[in-house]
Design a protein around this motif. Sequence first.
Motif, short mmCIF file in Angstrom:
data_model
loop_
_atom_site.label_atom_id
_atom_site.label_comp_id
_atom_site.label_asym_id
_atom_site.label_seq_id
_atom_site.Cartn_x
_atom_site.Cartn_y
_atom_site.Cartn_z
N UNK A 216 34.96 42.08 61.20
CA UNK A 216 34.12 42.39 62.62
C UNK A 216 33.47 40.99 63.06
N UNK A 217 32.98 41.45 64.61
CA UNK A 217 32.14 39.96 64.55
C UNK A 217 30.74 40.00 64.22
N UNK A 218 30.82 39.12 63.71
CA UNK A 218 29.24 38.75 62.52
C UNK A 218 29.60 39.45 61.32
N UNK A 219 30.23 40.00 61.17
CA UNK A 219 30.74 40.89 59.68
C UNK A 219 30.73 39.43 58.00
N UNK A 220 30.31 39.93 57.16
CA UNK A 220 30.17 39.07 55.91
C UNK A 220 30.95 39.68 55.31
N UNK A 221 31.88 39.63 54.39
CA UNK A 221 33.13 39.76 53.52
C UNK A 221 32.94 39.06 51.87
N UNK A 222 33.12 40.00 51.24
CA UNK A 222 33.11 39.30 49.82
C UNK A 222 34.68 39.63 48.69
N UNK A 223 35.55 38.90 48.74
CA UNK A 223 36.52 38.25 48.66
C UNK A 223 36.27 38.31 46.65
N UNK A 224 37.05 39.55 45.74
CA UNK A 224 37.20 38.51 44.64
C UNK A 224 38.32 37.78 44.04
N UNK A 225 38.40 37.03 43.27
CA UNK A 225 39.71 35.85 43.01
C UNK A 225 39.38 37.14 41.46
N UNK A 226 40.44 37.32 41.22
CA UNK A 226 40.47 37.70 39.57
C UNK A 226 41.96 36.78 38.94
N UNK A 227 42.02 36.18 37.81
CA UNK A 227 42.51 35.87 37.30
C UNK A 227 43.47 36.67 36.12
N UNK A 228 44.02 36.81 35.29
CA UNK A 228 44.90 37.31 34.07
C UNK A 228 45.76 36.56 33.79
N UNK A 229 45.25 35.90 32.98
CA UNK A 229 46.12 34.92 31.91
C UNK A 229 47.19 35.61 31.09
N UNK A 230 47.99 35.24 30.86
CA UNK A 230 48.55 35.63 30.16
C UNK A 230 48.82 35.27 28.67
N UNK A 231 48.32 36.04 27.37
CA UNK A 231 48.05 35.74 26.18
C UNK A 231 48.49 34.18 25.61
N UNK B 200 40.45 26.93 30.72
CA UNK B 200 40.73 27.78 29.27
C UNK B 200 40.76 26.70 27.87
N UNK B 201 39.75 27.33 27.61
CA UNK B 201 39.04 26.84 25.93
C UNK B 201 38.79 25.26 26.63
N UNK B 202 38.17 24.38 25.44
CA UNK B 202 37.79 22.91 26.09
C UNK B 202 38.65 21.96 27.10
N UNK B 203 37.85 21.72 28.30
CA UNK B 203 38.40 20.79 28.81
C UNK B 203 37.63 19.72 29.40
N UNK B 204 38.21 18.25 29.54
CA UNK B 204 38.00 16.93 29.65
C UNK B 204 38.81 16.18 30.42
N UNK B 205 38.71 15.20 31.12
CA UNK B 205 39.55 14.09 31.99
C UNK B 205 38.35 13.00 31.87
#
Length: 273
Positions: free
Chosen positions: A102-117, A164-169
Amino acid sequence: MSRRILVPVALALGAMTLFPNPLRPVSVAPMAVYIDSQSRSSALTLFNPGDRTEEIRIDFAFGYPQTNESGEIVVPLTDTAPAGEPSALSWLSAFPQRLRLEPGERQVVRLIARPPDGIAEGEYWARVMVHAEGGQQPIESNQDGVALQIDVKTVIVVAVNYRNGDVGTGITIDDASATLQGDSLIHEFHVTRTGNAAYLGRVVIEGLDQNGDVVQEFEDLLPVYTSMYRRIPTLSPGESIASVRYTFDTRRDDLPAEGPLPTETVVREVPVR
């Protein structure tokens, strides 16, 4: 069959509208999201600054910054990731996926990651697509006596990097050159990313005179996910430039602090041809 579109990259290489409007009907923050393997979730905040209700739908695509033959950055987006790409597309979800803002409304959307094992250490990529409809007045036109009304839809694209885990670049400079063409100085370079995560960097271009003093300075973004060719024209100040120094680092004030991974600064100096 996958659907593929090319999106020109906005300055922040994060959020952009496919149907630009100087008064964007919905704002989205942050402009890029970084999820780690410990939390496996993050959040987007949506805000409707307008006076009309927005219908919001959220889905995902795969893509990352690349360059075309002219050395310009684009982001090809597809609804399926090509084989072999480090994609997070198939295991990301949003809650809620649909909402009314709605006008002036703020909403939080959750982003969820379910990676395979058992996925390998490194970074996995996707894009959040925030579709907004209803908040902008339809565009009306008249062609040959026929009245047309076009409903405007907005898509805001936000980068998602899952770590995921140790990352570098880092990057290596494969080639660099500066060529004087008329009143322009053409900077060209090929770079290749090292490590297992995206290089979210920039390049500082400094024109040097015969004494090594800086007479011109320019900065541009350099998001290297695999390898990249850049062609950047700048206005030449004339014969005063004898060489150009390129400094590559990951100092990015436009991204969240946790975004760019720390790297060593790389410097390359070349004579002007």
